[in-house]
Write a protein that holds these residues in place. Sequence first.
Motif, PDB file in Angstrom:
ATOM      1  N   ARG A  52       0.815  -1.216   0.000  1.00  0.00           N
ATOM      2  CA  ARG A  52       0.000   0.000   0.000  1.00  0.00           C
ATOM      3  C   ARG A  52       0.848   1.266   0.000  1.00  0.00           C
ATOM      4  O   ARG A  52       0.466   2.275  -0.594  1.00  0.00           O
ATOM      5  CB  ARG A  52      -0.947  -0.011   1.197  1.00  0.00           C
ATOM      6  N   ASP A  53       2.020   1.222   0.666  1.00  0.00           N
ATOM      7  CA  ASP A  53       2.855   2.428   0.720  1.00  0.00           C
ATOM      8  C   ASP A  53       3.388   2.774  -0.666  1.00  0.00           C
ATOM      9  O   ASP A  53       3.401   3.935  -1.068  1.00  0.00           O
ATOM     10  CB  ASP A  53       4.029   2.219   1.693  1.00  0.00           C
ATOM     11  N   ALA A  54       3.833   1.727  -1.385  1.00  0.00           N
ATOM     12  CA  ALA A  54       4.418   1.970  -2.715  1.00  0.00           C
ATOM     13  C   ALA A  54       3.350   1.984  -3.804  1.00  0.00           C
ATOM     14  O   ALA A  54       3.657   2.273  -4.961  1.00  0.00           O
ATOM     15  CB  ALA A  54       5.453   0.892  -3.021  1.00  0.00           C
ATOM     16  N   ARG A  55       2.108   1.648  -3.457  1.00  0.00           N
ATOM     17  CA  ARG A  55       1.012   1.498  -4.424  1.00  0.00           C
ATOM     18  C   ARG A  55       1.416   0.554  -5.556  1.00  0.00           C
ATOM     19  O   ARG A  55       1.443   0.919  -6.738  1.00  0.00           O
ATOM     20  CB  ARG A  55       0.578   2.853  -4.988  1.00  0.00           C
ATOM     21  N   ARG A  56       1.730  -0.681  -5.129  1.00  0.00           N
ATOM     22  CA  ARG A  56       2.080  -1.704  -6.118  1.00  0.00           C
ATOM     23  C   ARG A  56       1.376  -3.004  -5.760  1.00  0.00           C
ATOM     24  O   ARG A  56       1.240  -3.345  -4.579  1.00  0.00           O
ATOM     25  CB  ARG A  56       3.599  -1.926  -6.164  1.00  0.00           C
ATOM     26  N   LEU A  57       0.929  -3.716  -6.805  1.00  0.00           N
ATOM     27  CA  LEU A  57       0.259  -5.006  -6.614  1.00  0.00           C
ATOM     28  C   LEU A  57       1.235  -6.102  -7.046  1.00  0.00           C
ATOM     29  O   LEU A  57       1.714  -6.110  -8.183  1.00  0.00           O
ATOM     30  CB  LEU A  57      -1.009  -5.069  -7.475  1.00  0.00           C
ATOM     31  N   GLN A  58       1.537  -7.004  -6.109  1.00  0.00           N
ATOM     32  CA  GLN A  58       2.487  -8.082  -6.436  1.00  0.00           C
ATOM     33  C   GLN A  58       1.750  -9.260  -7.054  1.00  0.00           C
ATOM     34  O   GLN A  58       0.676  -9.641  -6.588  1.00  0.00           O
ATOM     35  CB  GLN A  58       3.226  -8.516  -5.171  1.00  0.00           C
ATOM     36  N   LEU A  59       2.371  -9.827  -8.083  1.00  0.00           N
ATOM     37  CA  LEU A  59       1.703 -10.882  -8.859  1.00  0.00           C
ATOM     38  C   LEU A  59       2.400 -12.228  -8.690  1.00  0.00           C
ATOM     39  O   LEU A  59       3.572 -12.300  -8.289  1.00  0.00           O
ATOM     40  CB  LEU A  59       1.668 -10.496 -10.343  1.00  0.00           C
ATOM     41  N   SER A  60       1.679 -13.287  -9.068  1.00  0.00           N
ATOM     42  CA  SER A  60       2.187 -14.650  -8.850  1.00  0.00           C
ATOM     43  C   SER A  60       3.400 -14.982  -9.717  1.00  0.00           C
ATOM     44  O   SER A  60       4.110 -15.940  -9.444  1.00  0.00           O
ATOM     45  CB  SER A  60       1.070 -15.659  -9.117  1.00  0.00           C
ATOM     46  N   ASP A  61       3.678 -14.207 -10.771  1.00  0.00           N
ATOM     47  CA  ASP A  61       4.868 -14.501 -11.583  1.00  0.00           C
ATOM     48  C   ASP A  61       6.101 -13.746 -11.081  1.00  0.00           C
ATOM     49  O   ASP A  61       7.131 -13.699 -11.749  1.00  0.00           O
ATOM     50  CB  ASP A  61       4.605 -14.163 -13.066  1.00  0.00           C
ATOM     51  N   GLY A  62       5.986 -13.131  -9.901  1.00  0.00           N
ATOM     52  CA  GLY A  62       7.145 -12.461  -9.300  1.00  0.00           C
ATOM     53  C   GLY A  62       7.260 -10.990  -9.683  1.00  0.00           C
ATOM     54  O   GLY A  62       8.079 -10.258  -9.124  1.00  0.00           O
ATOM     55  N   THR A  63       6.432 -10.539 -10.630  1.00  0.00           N
ATOM     56  CA  THR A  63       6.484  -9.118 -11.019  1.00  0.00           C
ATOM     57  C   THR A  63       5.490  -8.331 -10.170  1.00  0.00           C
ATOM     58  O   THR A  63       4.733  -8.903  -9.381  1.00  0.00           O
ATOM     59  CB  THR A  63       6.111  -8.939 -12.510  1.00  0.00           C
ATOM     60  N   ASP A  64       5.509  -7.012 -10.334  1.00  0.00           N
ATOM     61  CA  ASP A  64       4.454  -6.237  -9.686  1.00  0.00           C
ATOM     62  C   ASP A  64       3.984  -5.102 -10.598  1.00  0.00           C
ATOM     63  O   ASP A  64       4.644  -4.779 -11.589  1.00  0.00           O
ATOM     64  CB  ASP A  64       4.862  -5.743  -8.302  1.00  0.00           C
ATOM     65  N   LEU A  65       2.818  -4.580 -10.275  1.00  0.00           N
ATOM     66  CA  LEU A  65       2.213  -3.535 -11.103  1.00  0.00           C
ATOM     67  C   LEU A  65       1.961  -2.300 -10.248  1.00  0.00           C
ATOM     68  O   LEU A  65       1.355  -2.403  -9.178  1.00  0.00           O
ATOM     69  CB  LEU A  65       0.844  -4.004 -11.597  1.00  0.00           C
ATOM     70  N   PRO A  66       2.384  -1.116 -10.719  1.00  0.00           N
ATOM     71  CA  PRO A  66       2.038   0.105  -9.984  1.00  0.00           C
ATOM     72  C   PRO A  66       0.571   0.460 -10.236  1.00  0.00           C
ATOM     73  O   PRO A  66       0.023   0.107 -11.290  1.00  0.00           O
ATOM     74  CB  PRO A  66       2.945   1.154 -10.622  1.00  0.00           C
ATOM     75  N   TYR A  67      -0.060   1.115  -9.288  1.00  0.00           N
ATOM     76  CA  TYR A  67      -1.443   1.563  -9.521  1.00  0.00           C
ATOM     77  C   TYR A  67      -1.651   2.950  -8.928  1.00  0.00           C
ATOM     78  O   TYR A  67      -1.017   3.311  -7.938  1.00  0.00           O
ATOM     79  CB  TYR A  67      -2.449   0.584  -8.909  1.00  0.00           C
ATOM     80  N   ASP A  68      -2.551   3.692  -9.551  1.00  0.00           N
ATOM     81  CA  ASP A  68      -3.077   4.906  -8.909  1.00  0.00           C
ATOM     82  C   ASP A  68      -4.286   4.522  -8.065  1.00  0.00           C
ATOM     83  O   ASP A  68      -4.507   5.034  -6.988  1.00  0.00           O
ATOM     84  CB  ASP A  68      -3.510   5.940  -9.954  1.00  0.00           C
ATOM     85  N   HIS A  69      -5.086   3.614  -8.653  1.00  0.00           N
ATOM     86  CA  HIS A  69      -6.237   3.094  -7.913  1.00  0.00           C
ATOM     87  C   HIS A  69      -6.285   1.576  -8.103  1.00  0.00           C
ATOM     88  O   HIS A  69      -6.166   1.090  -9.230  1.00  0.00           O
ATOM     89  CB  HIS A  69      -7.544   3.738  -8.393  1.00  0.00           C
ATOM     90  N   LEU A  70      -6.465   0.870  -6.994  1.00  0.00           N
ATOM     91  CA  LEU A  70      -6.549  -0.591  -7.043  1.00  0.00           C
ATOM     92  C   LEU A  70      -7.981  -1.002  -6.715  1.00  0.00           C
ATOM     93  O   LEU A  70      -8.566  -0.535  -5.725  1.00  0.00           O
ATOM     94  CB  LEU A  70      -5.587  -1.206  -6.016  1.00  0.00           C
ATOM     95  N   VAL A  71      -8.529  -1.888  -7.540  1.00  0.00           N
ATOM     96  CA  VAL A  71      -9.897  -2.375  -7.301  1.00  0.00           C
ATOM     97  C   VAL A  71      -9.842  -3.867  -7.001  1.00  0.00           C
ATOM     98  O   VAL A  71      -9.306  -4.647  -7.799  1.00  0.00           O
ATOM     99  CB  VAL A  71     -10.793  -2.106  -8.525  1.00  0.00           C
TER     100      VAL A  71
END
Length: 412
Positions: free
Chosen positions: A86-105
């Motif tokens: 939540r601090d970095a606004r990133r969603l971590q994914l099962s393939d080891g990568t992550d995605l930045p977001y402005d808004h997460l749903v």
Amino acid sequence: MSAGVVVAGAGQAGFQLAASLREGGFRDPITLVGDEAALPYQRPPLSKAYLAGKTDQEGLFLRPPGFFAEHAVAHRPGLRAVAIDRDARRLQLSDGTDLPYDHLVLATGARNRPLPVPGAELAGVRQLRGLADADALKESLATARAIVVVGAGFIGLEFAAVAAARGLPVTVIEAAERPMARAVSSEMGAFFRRAHAAMGVRFAFGAGVTAIVGRDGRAAGVALADGRELAADLILVGIGVLPNRELAAEAGLPAEDGVRVDAFLATPDPAISAIGDCARFPIPFARGLTPDGTVRIESVQNAIDQGRCLAARLTGKPASYGALPWFWSDQGPHKLQIAGLSGPGDASVVRGTGDAFSVFRFRDGHLSAVESVARAGDHMIARRLLTAGTPLTPDQAADPDFDLKGLALRRP
Ligand SMILES: Cc1cc2nc3c(=O)[nH]c(=O)nc-3n(C[C@H](O)[C@H](O)[C@H](O)COP(=O)(O)OP(=O)(O)OC[C@H]3O[C@@H](n4cnc5c(N)ncnc54)[C@H](O)[C@@H]3O)c2cc1C
């Protein structure tokens, strides 16, 4: 560049949000992360037309494959969201990568409640939530000789009707004393009990399953608490769902029995919202139904309307969520339609007779819900009355000569 909106869960609600954002003129990136392999699809036919072989996979898709590129919606299938920073606004994914977001749903839906008895993992024991489950169930149906359904809820009964239509012996086991006990009136439950009996479905009410009996590594029967054993080579467990709330809970968001959101579908973190089956939210129609006026609703209507409501907020037109809940279930030749939210203590008034009737439910003297079979007109009238909050008395509902349509069409 803006990170845009990232949606965890590419089901009915997540897809609707993405489509409505583009319709509303949203120009930033949209990414739909879904752990299933298929394009976003509708689930209702899985226990109805798809299971009965009346529609194929393509008929389930919410939009054809070209939609996603045309509308610049990045659909990432086969990927699971595993954690939120939540601090970095990133969603971590099962393939080891992550995605930045402005808004997460969070639109992660729900999963089937497991049957907590020995033998539940045996081959031949199935549940139904996704396309892969439906395909496996279809295959089992093709060779099944005797079927037991555990749970007389919507999915169990829809499946029982499809299986009985194939001439297969089906017994439905239910812990309560009637079908759909949590969802509909005893009058409507009694009608569907008779309707299923006419289709050849047998019932065991007030019955608890203690074990799935195995033979040669496969399910061969179901043991009941009263000592009976029912032979079955296909057992469908339909005992309700659990919301997929773990992503939110592990990120420190309130999420007991559903991800908690406010009337605007926002979590306490202004950059995170939740919609659909996974969300617990306040709605005026739940007043007097639950201690805090919040509910979790598992329906297509709710998933679509919450997707639209959130898209409106994210495109600068915020409004609180207050859509009237409505629902349907197809069981054999009968379509059940429900408008509103009722509770077990609500009073019932029946309008109509035989195979075509509605049950008007009243809580504290106010209309709370209407359940209809073969009375589509009543259903549409009920939607108008409940949406507008038009007063209707139990006496008026009970009077066959009372002009319900006139009342619904009357201007306030
Ligand atoms: C067999 C069946 C029949 C139904 N029939 C009816 C009906 O007749 N009428 C009606 O109104 N409703 C019906 N429903 C209910 C309706 O389909 C659901 O209420 C609706 O699909 C909810 O939409 P959703 O987007 O919240 O959840 P879903 O459609 O379940 O979508 C959630 C998606 O998120 C994915 N996901 C979960 N966790 C993660 C994660 N961490 N990362 C990435 N992806 C994740 C899930 O795999 C799923 O694909 C039925 C449901 C089923 C299963």
